[in-house]
Design an enzyme around this catalytic site. Structure first.
Site, PDB file in Angstrom:
ATOM      1  CB  CYS A  79       1.507 -14.813  26.865  1.00  0.00           C
ATOM      2  SG  CYS A  79      -0.248 -14.435  26.927  1.00  0.00           S
ATOM      3  CG  HIS A 183       0.887 -17.436  22.869  1.00  0.00           C
ATOM      4  ND1 HIS A 183       1.278 -18.094  24.012  1.00  0.00           N
ATOM      5  CD2 HIS A 183      -0.145 -16.641  23.239  1.00  0.00           C
ATOM      6  CE1 HIS A 183       0.517 -17.729  25.022  1.00  0.00           C
ATOM      7  NE2 HIS A 183      -0.362 -16.848  24.588  1.00  0.00           N
ATOM      8  CD  GLU A 185       3.782 -20.397  22.699  1.00  0.00           C
ATOM      9  OE1 GLU A 185       4.490 -19.436  22.357  1.00  0.00           O
ATOM     10  OE2 GLU A 185       2.956 -20.332  23.630  1.00  0.00           O
TER      11      GLU A 185
END
Lengths: 205, 263
Positions: A79, A183, A185
């Site tokens: 990001c 992202h 994650e």
């Protein structure tokens, strides 16, 4: 040891939790020695380009990150951690980024809503990065949250693009340096598989 | 292409999910983590946990829940319910929440959002507005719709966007709970004024309602509780209907995790 660079930019623990879930022991750290000696470095980030660069400069972590990337340590930006690799951003005119990649970051223009929030479909542009195994498995949607996007001077460094009323940079790659605008994650199985693919790649990812 | 999101909302009380959630073969229907996983497997694009605990140790139980969920769920999730101060927000961020949903507190103190955005970023802030039509005006309500204010909801929404809110969650009180469809006129009015993502909430009964919220109302995401809890609709049914209507969605079926990762 895998180092997650902690410089006060947003929720970095979710990256640690996702890496732990795929079996990697990663440590949050702002200690230059620890980052320099790490086998892999994760550079996450949420927030403001200018404030985050200020924070990196103040702590000397800017030079640490440049050293780590230049010596070819496997490096994963996420990001804002992608945007900061570039030379500049319209978010903070006059503030120099890390400059590891040539180019700058621009705001998504009206009428596109900002931030762009949600799952977008990603296409590989430059084969040979750790995103390939994930995309070739058919998992090509990732979660994005951002208002600015990178414009690379060298198109061969754009590993993947996505479309938001026009193509934009979704991931970049240069040698052992890989960074995602999205992202991993927070991108479900696709994201966890990408993290695992990155962990398995050798330095030439 | 950016896809439109489907967001199931789970009501949580003292760390447990309340309201019957009907998943076949799931024994402990009240466990938020188990339910979150099931929604994830079904293709939910995000989740929202709304804490309806009344007790004073609410924040602690909510933080514990967020901590548990964030270790096992890797799609974005929002927590809401009584989050009033920067300290409340920080506790949620620290526990692993991706976003907080703020309602009454933002109406009571409009400077709260600019302060929160400067500290945590726009991506962390969902402003939840309960709105009632009075004559030709859209007015804000607070306390779950019980208190009508004189604040113009459209002006307030613009102000929230300018203050650094990331998204707006819009609940048309006339549609809420009816299962007759989302408040399309409200969505249209907001879409023409506000340029941050809009989440439609309240009124879902059929797949067509989800389609209408996006294609007519201009919603970027749709949130629903009861239709998913009670098994009236599944997320994949809603997504199929949206795809048939030409709305971009994230496919429900994702690949399994590569070997080596815990199941």
């Amino acid at each position: 040891m895998i180092a997650i660079v902690d410089y006060g930019a947003g929720n970095v623990r979710s990256v640690q939790k996702a890496l732990a879930f795929v079996g990697a022991d990663a440590r949050l750290t702002s200690d230059p020695a620890e980052i320099l000696s790490a086998s892999r470095v994760v550079f996450p980030g949420q927030g403001h380009f200018g404030q985050s660069m200020g924070q990196l400069r103040q702590t000397g972590l800017d030079q640490v990150l440049i050293d780590v990337a230049q010596r070819g340590t496997p490096f994963l930006g996420i990001c804002l951690g992608l945007q900061l690799l570039f030379e500049a951003s319209d978010e903070a005119p006059g503030v120099a980024g890390l400059g590891l990649l040539k180019g700058h970051c621009e705001r998504f223009a009206h009428p596109r809503k900002t931030p762009q929030i949600g799952w977008n479909q990603v296409q590989v542009q430059t084969p040979g990065s750790c995103i390939d195994p994930v995309l070739s498995a058919g998992d090509d949607h990732f979660y994005f949250v951002h208002t600015f996007h990178a414009v690379a001077a060298d198109p061969s460094q754009v590993a993947a693009t996505a479309d938001y009323d026009g193509p934009f940079t979704a991931a970049v790659r240069q040698g052992a340096l890989f960074a995602a605008q999205f992202h991993p994650e927070k991108s479900g199985h696709a994201g966890l598989n990408l993290l695992q693919s990155w962990l398995r790649e050798d330095a030439s990812c | 292409m950016l896809t439109r999101r489907i967001i199931p909302c789970l009501d949580v009380k003292a760390g447990r999910v309340v309201k019957g959630v009907q998943f076949q073969g799931l024994r402990d229907a009240g466990d938020p983590v188990a339910l979150a996983r099931r929604y994830d497997e079904e293709g939910a694009d995000e989740l929202t946990f709304l804490d309806i605990t009344a007790s004073s140790d609410k924040r602690k139980t909510l933080a514990e829940l967020v901590e548990r969920v964030s270790k096992e769920l890797f799609i974005p999730f929002t927590v809401g319910g009584g989050i009033r101060t920067l300290d409340d927000m920080h506790a949620m961020l620290d526990a692993g929440a991706d976003k907080v949903s703020i309602g009454t507190a933002a109406v009571r103190d409009p400077t709260l959002i600019s302060r929160a955005s400067a500290r945590f970023g726009a991506q962390f802030l969902v402003i939840s507005l309960d709105i009632k039509r009075v004559g030709d005006r859209w007015l804000l309500t607070t306390h779950g719709g019980r208190t009508l204010t004189d604040v113009d909801a459209l002006d307030f929404a613009v102000r929230m966007a300018e203050s650094g809110a990331g998204e707006l969650l819009l609940n048309d009180m006339a549609a809420d709970g009816t299962q007759d469809g989302f408040g399309i006129e409200l969505l249209q009015a907001m879409s023409s004024r506000v340029h941050i993502p809009l989440i439609a909430s309240g009124g879902a009964g059929t797949c067509q309602h989800f389609v209408d919220a996006v294609s007519q109302g201009g919603a970027d995401a749709v949130l629903a509780a009861s239709v998913f809890h009670f098994g009236t609709l599944s997320i994949s049914q809603v997504k199929s209907a949206m795809a048939s209507a030409g709305i971009p969605i994230r496919p429900t079926h994702t690949t399994p995790l590569a070997s080596g990762a815990p199941a």
